[in-house]
Write a protein that holds these residues in place. Structure first.
Motif, PDB file in Angstrom:
ATOM      1  N   THR B  38       0.855  -1.192   0.000  1.00 25.30           N
ATOM      2  CA  THR B  38       0.000   0.000   0.000  1.00 25.30           C
ATOM      3  C   THR B  38       0.889   1.240   0.000  1.00 25.30           C
ATOM      4  OG1 THR B  38      -1.570  -1.214   1.392  1.00 25.30           O
ATOM      5  CG2 THR B  38      -1.871   1.175   1.248  1.00 25.30           C
ATOM      6  N   ASP B  39       0.605   2.174  -0.909  1.00 25.67           N
ATOM      7  CA  ASP B  39       1.353   3.438  -0.858  1.00 25.67           C
ATOM      8  C   ASP B  39       0.380   4.602  -0.906  1.00 25.67           C
ATOM      9  OD1 ASP B  39       0.630   3.584  -3.512  1.00 25.67           O
ATOM     10  OD2 ASP B  39       2.660   3.302  -4.293  1.00 25.67           O
ATOM     11  N   GLU B  40       0.889   5.789  -1.189  1.00 27.53           N
ATOM     12  CA  GLU B  40       0.049   6.993  -1.193  1.00 27.53           C
ATOM     13  C   GLU B  40      -0.502   7.290  -2.580  1.00 27.53           C
ATOM     14  OE1 GLU B  40      -0.670   8.686   1.601  1.00 27.53           O
ATOM     15  OE2 GLU B  40       0.542   7.324   2.801  1.00 27.53           O
ATOM     16  N   SER B  41      -0.420   6.336  -3.493  1.00 28.77           N
ATOM     17  CA  SER B  41      -0.947   6.533  -4.841  1.00 28.77           C
ATOM     18  C   SER B  41      -2.451   6.316  -4.839  1.00 28.77           C
ATOM     19  CB  SER B  41      -0.288   5.535  -5.801  1.00 28.77           C
ATOM     20  OG  SER B  41      -0.819   4.237  -5.591  1.00 28.77           O
ATOM     21  N   PRO B  42      -3.108   6.656  -5.930  1.00 32.57           N
ATOM     22  CA  PRO B  42      -4.558   6.403  -5.994  1.00 32.57           C
ATOM     23  C   PRO B  42      -4.888   4.934  -6.247  1.00 32.57           C
ATOM     24  CG  PRO B  42      -3.801   7.510  -7.993  1.00 32.57           C
ATOM     25  CD  PRO B  42      -2.628   7.444  -7.069  1.00 32.57           C
ATOM     26  N   GLN B 335      -9.399  17.842   2.981  1.00 33.84           N
ATOM     27  CA  GLN B 335     -10.553  18.219   3.813  1.00 33.84           C
ATOM     28  C   GLN B 335     -11.604  19.022   3.048  1.00 33.84           C
ATOM     29  OE1 GLN B 335     -11.214  16.899   6.687  1.00 33.84           O
ATOM     30  NE2 GLN B 335      -9.280  15.780   6.425  1.00 33.84           N
ATOM     31  N   LEU B 336     -11.250  19.492   1.841  1.00 29.16           N
ATOM     32  CA  LEU B 336     -12.278  20.154   1.025  1.00 29.16           C
ATOM     33  C   LEU B 336     -13.379  19.169   0.659  1.00 29.16           C
ATOM     34  CD1 LEU B 336     -10.260  22.342  -1.532  1.00 29.16           C
ATOM     35  CD2 LEU B 336     -11.649  23.151   0.388  1.00 29.16           C
ATOM     36  N   ARG B 337     -13.024  17.881   0.664  1.00 27.46           N
ATOM     37  CA  ARG B 337     -14.029  16.871   0.339  1.00 27.46           C
ATOM     38  C   ARG B 337     -13.798  15.671   1.257  1.00 27.46           C
ATOM     39  NH1 ARG B 337     -15.322  14.219  -5.676  1.00 27.46           N
ATOM     40  NH2 ARG B 337     -17.428  13.545  -5.115  1.00 27.46           N
ATOM     41  N   PRO B 338     -14.346  15.717   2.450  1.00 25.99           N
ATOM     42  CA  PRO B 338     -14.063  14.663   3.439  1.00 25.99           C
ATOM     43  C   PRO B 338     -14.360  13.275   2.870  1.00 25.99           C
ATOM     44  CG  PRO B 338     -15.232  16.492   4.469  1.00 25.99           C
ATOM     45  CD  PRO B 338     -15.240  16.756   2.995  1.00 25.99           C
ATOM     46  N   GLY B 339     -13.436  12.342   3.149  1.00 30.93           N
ATOM     47  CA  GLY B 339     -13.623  10.972   2.672  1.00 30.93           C
ATOM     48  C   GLY B 339     -13.131  10.750   1.262  1.00 30.93           C
ATOM     49  N   CYS B 340     -12.596  11.805   0.626  1.00 30.37           N
ATOM     50  CA  CYS B 340     -12.184  11.657  -0.767  1.00 30.37           C
ATOM     51  C   CYS B 340     -10.865  10.897  -0.879  1.00 30.37           C
ATOM     52  CB  CYS B 340     -12.023  13.023  -1.433  1.00 30.37           C
ATOM     53  SG  CYS B 340     -10.536  13.897  -0.925  1.00 30.37           S
ATOM     54  N   ARG B 341     -10.540  10.490  -2.095  1.00 32.88           N
ATOM     55  CA  ARG B 341      -9.235   9.965  -2.445  1.00 32.88           C
ATOM     56  C   ARG B 341      -8.588  11.008  -3.351  1.00 32.88           C
ATOM     57  NH1 ARG B 341      -8.778   4.763  -6.388  1.00 32.88           N
ATOM     58  NH2 ARG B 341     -10.477   5.931  -7.346  1.00 32.88           N
ATOM     59  N   ALA B 342      -7.324  11.351  -3.095  1.00 34.06           N
ATOM     60  CA  ALA B 342      -6.674  12.381  -3.913  1.00 34.06           C
ATOM     61  C   ALA B 342      -5.839  11.731  -5.009  1.00 34.06           C
ATOM     62  CB  ALA B 342      -5.783  13.249  -3.039  1.00 34.06           C
ATOM     63  N   ALA B 367     -14.201  22.798 -15.311  1.00 33.63           N
ATOM     64  CA  ALA B 367     -15.333  22.069 -15.886  1.00 33.63           C
ATOM     65  C   ALA B 367     -15.463  20.656 -15.322  1.00 33.63           C
ATOM     66  CB  ALA B 367     -15.169  22.004 -17.416  1.00 33.63           C
ATOM     67  N   ALA B 368     -14.568  20.276 -14.417  1.00 29.63           N
ATOM     68  CA  ALA B 368     -14.604  18.908 -13.900  1.00 29.63           C
ATOM     69  C   ALA B 368     -15.703  18.736 -12.867  1.00 29.63           C
ATOM     70  CB  ALA B 368     -13.254  18.547 -13.270  1.00 29.63           C
ATOM     71  N   SER B 369     -16.060  17.479 -12.606  1.00 30.07           N
ATOM     72  CA  SER B 369     -17.160  17.222 -11.676  1.00 30.07           C
ATOM     73  C   SER B 369     -16.675  17.039 -10.239  1.00 30.07           C
ATOM     74  CB  SER B 369     -17.942  15.989 -12.144  1.00 30.07           C
ATOM     75  OG  SER B 369     -17.070  14.900 -12.312  1.00 30.07           O
ATOM     76  N   PHE B 370     -15.400  17.305  -9.978  1.00 28.40           N
ATOM     77  CA  PHE B 370     -14.882  17.158  -8.605  1.00 28.40           C
ATOM     78  C   PHE B 370     -14.057  18.393  -8.264  1.00 28.40           C
ATOM     79  CE2 PHE B 370     -12.509  14.561 -11.698  1.00 28.40           C
ATOM     80  CZ  PHE B 370     -11.340  15.305 -11.776  1.00 28.40           C
ATOM     81  N   PRO B 371     -13.861  18.662  -6.969  1.00 35.59           N
ATOM     82  CA  PRO B 371     -13.032  19.810  -6.589  1.00 35.59           C
ATOM     83  C   PRO B 371     -11.542  19.523  -6.793  1.00 35.59           C
ATOM     84  CG  PRO B 371     -13.955  18.739  -4.620  1.00 35.59           C
ATOM     85  CD  PRO B 371     -14.484  17.992  -5.810  1.00 35.59           C
ATOM     86  N   LEU B 389     -11.336  13.005  -5.389  1.00 29.53           N
ATOM     87  CA  LEU B 389     -12.256  12.082  -6.044  1.00 29.53           C
ATOM     88  C   LEU B 389     -13.082  11.293  -5.040  1.00 29.53           C
ATOM     89  CD1 LEU B 389      -9.679  10.583  -8.583  1.00 29.53           C
ATOM     90  CD2 LEU B 389     -11.058  12.670  -8.816  1.00 29.53           C
ATOM     91  N   ASP B 390     -14.282  10.995  -5.436  1.00 31.57           N
ATOM     92  CA  ASP B 390     -15.111  10.033  -4.701  1.00 31.57           C
ATOM     93  C   ASP B 390     -14.481   8.655  -4.886  1.00 31.57           C
ATOM     94  OD1 ASP B 390     -16.932   8.104  -3.952  1.00 31.57           O
ATOM     95  OD2 ASP B 390     -18.647   9.080  -4.938  1.00 31.57           O
ATOM     96  N   PRO B 391     -14.055   8.026  -3.803  1.00 32.78           N
ATOM     97  CA  PRO B 391     -13.332   6.756  -3.958  1.00 32.78           C
ATOM     98  C   PRO B 391     -14.190   5.648  -4.562  1.00 32.78           C
ATOM     99  CG  PRO B 391     -13.747   7.227  -1.623  1.00 32.78           C
ATOM    100  CD  PRO B 391     -14.169   8.444  -2.395  1.00 32.78           C
ATOM    101  N   ASP B 392     -15.497   5.815  -4.538  1.00 33.35           N
ATOM    102  CA  ASP B 392     -16.368   4.768  -5.070  1.00 33.35           C
ATOM    103  C   ASP B 392     -16.829   5.050  -6.490  1.00 33.35           C
ATOM    104  OD1 ASP B 392     -16.241   3.375  -2.637  1.00 33.35           O
ATOM    105  OD2 ASP B 392     -17.778   4.720  -1.790  1.00 33.35           O
TER     106      ASP B 392
END
Lengths: 468, 468
Positions: B38-42, B335-342, B367-371, B389-392
């Motif tokens: 496991t690393d810090e990648s998406p 923290q701009l989007r709690p629970g997100c994956r960066a 124009a993207a759908s995420f912050p 990103l929404d992780p799901d």
């Protein structure tokens, strides 16, 4: 030391194809071969069998393909200013003269880079960009070609502040042994994308590929420059000052050492009246205030180490005169013994070891049967001994080689290197094993074989044969 | 994106020998494998089949020999802070954990170098040398290991002044695929002796050898440090200021860009009251006078480009607060989007192209759908977009990948690179061909095959398969 091996003659088919493509740009005339088989090293000429003048990347590709096909040695030739025998045709073959590929292709002032063909010389480059407010700092003494400077990882007096070619080449185009063109690097200031091929070719001395284009970094011309000179009672106090200056992190532009003999030679040759004792010559680059601040900090360090007569040279003409004298120190040294042949050493040691290394070396040389001078880019721990030899005396040559050997062993024992900036060429091959160890040397051989499986690129240079 | 390939199980003989040698330092427990996969990648975790803790060079040699003999993938593991999937076991095999090889072996204050084992982290190193008056400047955000930083050619906020790992590694010890130990470089400041093996391994991401010792450069702690912050009405004016500052040759210690979203996130997370517009954060290193001079020159440049409220922070606590906020920008962004994956991008372009590249990228992202937030080491032309990103949501992942693709293509068209400092890993492999071209990529493959003929070292990373 032989002047010429017995080489296989160039194959007829090869000759015919080279003549058909290059016409008068391909020559087997002895005067042309003589010129391209002679450099500034202490070796006698070793002539290639032919010389070809390239004017384009396609020319270089064709020559590489033909040499590869016919197993003909191929030796890239720039300005011929090597001190270590890089361009000597130890196995004959073709000298590939790149000096006519000398266009400055793109000056990018906004990004402070320039892209050049390999035959552009450093003076030509600085002349070309003078009006941009930028300059190219790497300064190996001779007016070397940029291709040759890339190939030997050159540096010089400015390296203490601006780095060497290793730090200043951003991208390359290289023709490999099979005639492919490999592009390395990007125009960005940094990248983590893949193996650092730029660094692999920088310093490869024509043994891995032929550099046909280089993008190098430029720097803003300093707002203010001043010089200073300081004499010392002895070697140690001069070198100790340098160590302390480096440890303060002062961004000194240049710091050069000259021993008493070098000062004496310079006085005679350049009509100067420098005090004849070991001295340091400084140059400061920066804002007006920054330059003054650096000079004052340096003055304090030199004074605390017994430095005498710290003198500033703020006027451009004073500065120029001092630095011209330094740049002529090679020619000045030769005049200490008219008619001599000079053999020049080039070790580099950790700065903390510099005083010990220079002192022990001077002690060695004081017992030698020929005169010498010591000059050094001491901020980098790099210094040169010029040994002034009778060209007809094999005894003096052998003595100088023994002294060089002892000097290199001393530098390696201090965790330094056998060459700070001149490269390995022919002259330093015997030190590669001691410096790198068998595992690293085996890896270098493996890389060489991967890139040049037929061994056509500058054969007999840099890598000594592996012990079997 | 699969979480785990079906891998060949580890051979019994291999398992037996590893267990015999390493005992409890060899583990196939799922918690241990999970941690090392496991690393810090998406990417989701990709587990190795086993994990071994090395405590000596001999350990690493033995692991390499056994993996080589049994054709088992070997993945060096440092701090696990990769953002691009470097340590994921895409083909199973053994994760070689070097974090317990964490001794500082030699501090050489006189030569301003330090020699460390690969598991030493940058914070540990700076803690260790605090009393010497020296510091190690390379600062990739995470508390990465020095071995990993060498392996990825890391940099960070200080690179604009002090360079990247490329410029700061002086010598290495590397265990190659067959278990040999290769020593590269010397302790001298420069050398022209042979191929630059140090640079070949620096940035090779564990695919050519395992770095087991590194000698890196240190710098004097600046006599004086100050910080400044300046807001701008828009992106372009901030970036234009940076271009002009670089062209003046000002030796700025750091210059960081934050877009409005990054500032807003930082205010919320770090309880700051920064003006919520694009801003630049500066740090100046030097003498007291030099720092003031730099700051004044920078103030003039920013004012002439519409900069507002140029504020100095001379007190250490003010500075620390500002820079702590910058360093926490990653966590603030999340923290701009709690629970997100960066998912974080990492292009680097020539500085002259930076305004255009950042502006076009921001237009895309609006124009993207995420912050998102944009942060940049802008003095180097390097910037990061954090896409939250929404992780799901596989749609958001795919959208982010399309935006990253467009961004990389934009950077390459501007003669930049797909990664300024994070490395290729798994995530950027698909851009290697476009960045380097087929000839360079073929050469990289040839080098890889020469050093690792059985392909055991971090397989499936950095080099995409060659088109046949």
């Amino acid at each position: 030391m032989t002047s010429q091996h017995a080489n296989r003659p160039l194959p007829d088919a090869f000759l015919a194809q080279m003549q058909a493509r290059f016409g008068e740009r391909f020559s087997v005339a002895s005067a042309v071969r003589e010129h391209h088989g002679t450099d500034e090293s202490p070796y006698p000429p070793m002539l290639p069998d032919a010389v070809v003048q390239a004017t384009s990347i396609e020319d270089v590709q064709l020559v590489a393909r033909l040499c590869h096909t016919h197993a003909v040695p191929l030796i890239p030739y720039g300005a011929g200013s090597s001190l270590e025998g890089h361009i000597l045709a130890v196995r004959g073959g073709v000298s590939l003269d790149l000096s006519n590929m000398n266009r400055v292709l793109e000056v990018n002032a906004a990004d402070m880079t320039v892209t050049v063909e390999p035959g552009v010389t450093r003076k030509q480059l600085n002349e070309h960009i003078r009006d941009t407010g930028l300059f190219f700092p790497i300064d190996p003494g001779a007016d070397a070609s940029l291709g040759g400077m890339c190939a030997t990882r050159a540096s010089g007096t400015n390296a203490v502040r601006y780095g060497t070619m290793r730090e200043n080449v951003r991208a390359l185009k290289v023709v490999t042994a099979d005639g492919s063109v490999v592009k390395t690097g990007t125009h960005a200031r940094k990248s983590s994308a893949g193996y650092d091929l730029t660094s692999l070719f920088t310093g490869s001395e024509g043994t891995l590929g032929i550099i046909v284009e280089a993008t190098v970094k430029l720097y803003p011309q300093p707002e203010s420059i001043s010089a200073a000179i300081c004499n010392f009672p002895d070697l140690e106090s001069a070198v100790q000052s340098v160590i302390e200056i480096m440890q303060l992190g002062l961004p000194v532009g240049r710091v050069e050492f000259m021993d008493t003999w070098a000062v004496r030679a310079t006085n005679a040759y350049s009509k100067m009246d420098l005090v004849e004792s070991p001295l340091l010559l400084f140059e400061f680059h920066g804002s007006a205030g920054g330059v003054d601040e650096q000079a004052e900090a340096v003055r304090e360090v030199t004074a605390s180490n017994g430095g005498m007569d710290f003198q500033w040279a703020r006027l451009p003409e004073e500065r120029s005169r001092l630095w011209a004298a330094r740049h002529n120190a090679y020619f000045a040294g030769i005049q200490l013994r008219p008619g001599c042949r000079a053999s020049t050493t080039d070790v580099c040691v950790p700065v903390s070891q510099l005083a010990k290394c220079v002192t022990e070396t001077a002690d060695d040389l004081d017992a030698a049967s020929f005169p010498y001078t010591i000059l050094g880019h001491v901020g980098d721990g790099n210094f040169h001994v010029m040994m002034l030899l009778d060209p007809d005396s094999s005894e003096e040559w052998e003595e100088s080689e023994r002294l060089n050997q002892r000097l290199v062993e001393r530098a390696l024992s201090m965790r330094g290197t056998c060459t700070g900036e001149h490269g390995i060429g022919l002259h330093k091959m015997r030190f590669m094993l001691a410096e790198h160890g068998p595992e690293s040397l085996a890896l270098m051989h493996a890389l060489k074989h991967t890139l040049d499986p037929r061994g056509i690129l500058n054969p007999g240079k840099m890598l000594p044969p592996l012990a079997s």
